[in-house]
Motif scaffolding. Structure first.
Motif, short mmCIF file in Angstrom:
data_model
loop_
_atom_site.label_atom_id
_atom_site.label_comp_id
_atom_site.label_asym_id
_atom_site.label_seq_id
_atom_site.Cartn_x
_atom_site.Cartn_y
_atom_site.Cartn_z
N LYS A 59 3.06 107.41 -24.13
CA LYS A 59 3.14 108.87 -24.87
C LYS A 59 2.10 108.89 -26.41
O LYS A 59 1.64 109.82 -26.43
CB LYS A 59 4.48 108.98 -25.41
CG LYS A 59 5.51 109.37 -24.35
CD LYS A 59 5.60 110.92 -24.48
CE LYS A 59 6.48 111.28 -23.08
NZ LYS A 59 5.85 111.26 -21.55
N GLU A 60 1.81 107.67 -26.71
CA GLU A 60 1.04 107.72 -27.96
C GLU A 60 -0.32 106.54 -27.55
O GLU A 60 -0.22 105.68 -26.97
CB GLU A 60 1.87 107.03 -29.20
CG GLU A 60 2.99 107.72 -29.82
CD GLU A 60 3.63 106.78 -30.58
OE1 GLU A 60 4.30 107.61 -31.43
OE2 GLU A 60 3.50 105.94 -30.82
N PHE A 61 -1.39 107.15 -28.19
CA PHE A 61 -2.61 106.61 -28.13
C PHE A 61 -3.67 106.49 -29.23
O PHE A 61 -3.49 107.76 -29.98
CB PHE A 61 -3.60 107.48 -27.13
CG PHE A 61 -2.81 107.89 -25.66
CD1 PHE A 61 -3.23 106.73 -24.73
CD2 PHE A 61 -1.80 108.54 -25.67
CE1 PHE A 61 -2.58 106.80 -23.54
CE2 PHE A 61 -1.27 109.01 -24.37
CZ PHE A 61 -1.36 107.81 -23.30
N LEU A 62 -3.99 105.17 -29.46
CA LEU A 62 -4.86 105.15 -30.81
C LEU A 62 -6.35 105.20 -30.25
O LEU A 62 -6.62 104.58 -29.29
CB LEU A 62 -4.59 103.75 -31.34
CG LEU A 62 -3.39 103.67 -32.07
CD1 LEU A 62 -3.07 102.09 -32.32
CD2 LEU A 62 -3.40 104.36 -33.42
N ILE A 63 -7.12 106.44 -30.68
CA ILE A 63 -8.43 106.62 -30.32
C ILE A 63 -9.47 105.72 -30.89
O ILE A 63 -9.77 106.37 -31.84
CB ILE A 63 -8.50 108.07 -29.99
CG1 ILE A 63 -7.36 108.61 -29.22
CG2 ILE A 63 -9.76 108.39 -29.27
CD1 ILE A 63 -7.24 108.24 -27.95
N GLY A 64 -10.26 105.06 -30.43
CA GLY A 64 -11.37 104.51 -31.12
C GLY A 64 -12.57 105.02 -30.68
O GLY A 64 -13.38 104.52 -30.12
N THR A 65 -12.90 106.45 -31.21
CA THR A 65 -14.03 107.01 -31.07
C THR A 65 -14.10 108.19 -32.11
O THR A 65 -13.20 108.09 -33.00
CB THR A 65 -14.33 107.49 -29.74
OG1 THR A 65 -15.73 107.87 -29.48
CG2 THR A 65 -13.47 108.74 -29.31
N GLU A 66 -15.11 109.02 -31.87
CA GLU A 66 -15.24 110.01 -33.00
C GLU A 66 -13.96 110.99 -33.04
O GLU A 66 -13.28 111.29 -32.00
CB GLU A 66 -16.56 110.85 -32.71
CG GLU A 66 -17.13 111.33 -33.73
CD GLU A 66 -16.99 112.93 -34.30
OE1 GLU A 66 -17.22 113.29 -35.25
OE2 GLU A 66 -15.95 113.36 -33.49
N ILE A 67 -13.64 111.49 -34.03
CA ILE A 67 -12.33 112.18 -34.09
C ILE A 67 -12.26 113.49 -33.45
O ILE A 67 -11.16 114.30 -33.09
CB ILE A 67 -11.73 112.60 -35.73
CG1 ILE A 67 -12.73 113.20 -36.48
CG2 ILE A 67 -11.33 111.27 -36.28
CD1 ILE A 67 -12.35 114.05 -37.53
N GLY A 68 -13.41 114.12 -33.23
CA GLY A 68 -13.57 115.47 -32.33
C GLY A 68 -12.84 115.25 -30.81
O GLY A 68 -11.94 116.20 -30.56
N LEU A 69 -12.70 114.08 -30.38
CA LEU A 69 -12.04 113.97 -29.14
C LEU A 69 -10.54 113.76 -29.44
O LEU A 69 -9.85 114.40 -28.61
CB LEU A 69 -12.46 112.69 -28.44
CG LEU A 69 -11.66 112.43 -27.05
CD1 LEU A 69 -12.39 113.25 -26.01
CD2 LEU A 69 -11.72 111.12 -26.78
#
Ligand code: 13P
Ligand code: SF4
Length: 303
Positions: free
Chosen positions: A229-239
């Motif tokens: 359900k939750e994801f920590l996204i390691g890229t630019e915040i636009g995604l």
């Protein structure tokens, strides 16, 4: 204000028979008026397919708009702000590639799409973060010159037996270099059940602890398809903005709140409107360079 600007842009888009392409890192308001949003690979493919439009407004960085022009030179390709350059693409010159080719005459040359057209003209084939290992594996040489991102080179190394020679030494994206193990530990404490997804431009230690290492387009699909359900996204915040807009039943959390690509964010609604009204700023590439680099781009697309 922004609603009336958006309406003006939609009206102008129709009047001018234009299409707006946007990279996943664009701000939410640009994503909202775009006709197509994608990662580098999907944007390349889309640019090559546009037939029925007179104008293409490209909300991304320089190498992306150049690639669109090379793939579709009969179209007027516009970039709303000419300052939208990718610093990593400027880390590898055509001359650097020529020198490396002289040093390693038996090696194939794979360049990341994040390169300038002059460098692309020296490549055998291009790749994006979505297909880098597949591109490398498709080649019949054991040695591969690979640039300019040394982290993407490390990512490919883990998936192939071929010798990957990174050019230049230490080519990198300053945004993805910002992620460190401490950020992951910090966010994991707050979101212990979150899946960690990192971009292959991140440092190798970050890649190694991530649950998945994917292009921005791959990240979007992973969030859609995963049971988490939750994801920590390691890229630019636009995604992160895109995921939270389009997939409301999942939660995307930036691994780092200030992972912002400053040049991607130069495009604004005002500039897009100006670009449509005044048909600026027109992107073009020298015809000889365009012809030479088209081979490498098409070879990747055909793969
Ligand atoms: P993607 O191809 O994954 O969208 O990445 C492009 C880019 O510039 C990453 O920083
Ligand atoms: Fe270039 Fe990094 Fe910005 Fe992507 S995020 S466009 S690689 S500077």
């Amino acid at each position: 204000m922004s609603e009336s600007l958006k309406n003006d842009i939609i009206q102008l888009k129709n009047e001018k028979n234009a299409i707006i392409l946007a990279h996943n890192y664009q701000a939410g308001e640009i994503q909202e008026i775009a006709d197509f949003i994608g990662d580098s690979l999907k944007l390349c493919i889309k640019a090559s397919e546009i037939e029925d439009k007179d104008l293409v407004v490209f909300c991304g960085v320089d190498f992306m708009a150049e690639t669109a022009y090379i793939l579709n030179p009969s179209k007027k390709i516009l970039i709303p702000d000419t300052g939208a350059e990718c610093p990593m693409a400027h880390m590898l010159s055509a001359e650097d590639v020529k020198i490396a080719k002289e040093k390693y005459p038996d090696a194939s040359v794979v360049l990341y799409v994040n390169t300038l057209a002059e460098a692309k003209a020296e490549a055998d084939i291009l790749c994006t973060s979505a297909n880098a290992a597949k591109v490398v594996e498709s080649l019949d040489t054991d040695q591969v010159l690979f640039g300019p991102d040394s982290n993407l080179a490390n990512f490919v190394r883990k998936q192939t037996d071929k010798e990957i020679i990174a050019i230049p030494d230490g080519g990198h994206c300053y945004v993805h270099k910002m992620f460190h193990m401490g950020d992951i530990a910090f966010k994991k404490e707050e979101y212990p059940n979150a899946e960690i997804i990192a971009h292959p431009e991140c440092n190798i230690e970050v890649q190694n602890v991530a649950d998945a290492v994917l292009s921005t387009g791959g990240m979007l699909s992973q969030v859609k398809d995963s049971n988490s359900k939750e994801f920590l996204i390691g890229t630019e915040i636009g995604l992160v903005t895109r995921i939270n807009r389009e997939i409301p039943n999942k939660i995307a959390i930036p691994l780092l709140d200030d992972a912002i690509c400053k040049t991607m964010k130069l495009h604004t609604l005002e500039k897009v409107k100006d670009s449509l009204i005044n048909e600026k700023y027109q992107v073009s590439v020298d015809s000889q360079i365009a012809k030479k680099s088209l081979n490498a781009i098409e070879r990747m697309i055909n793969l």
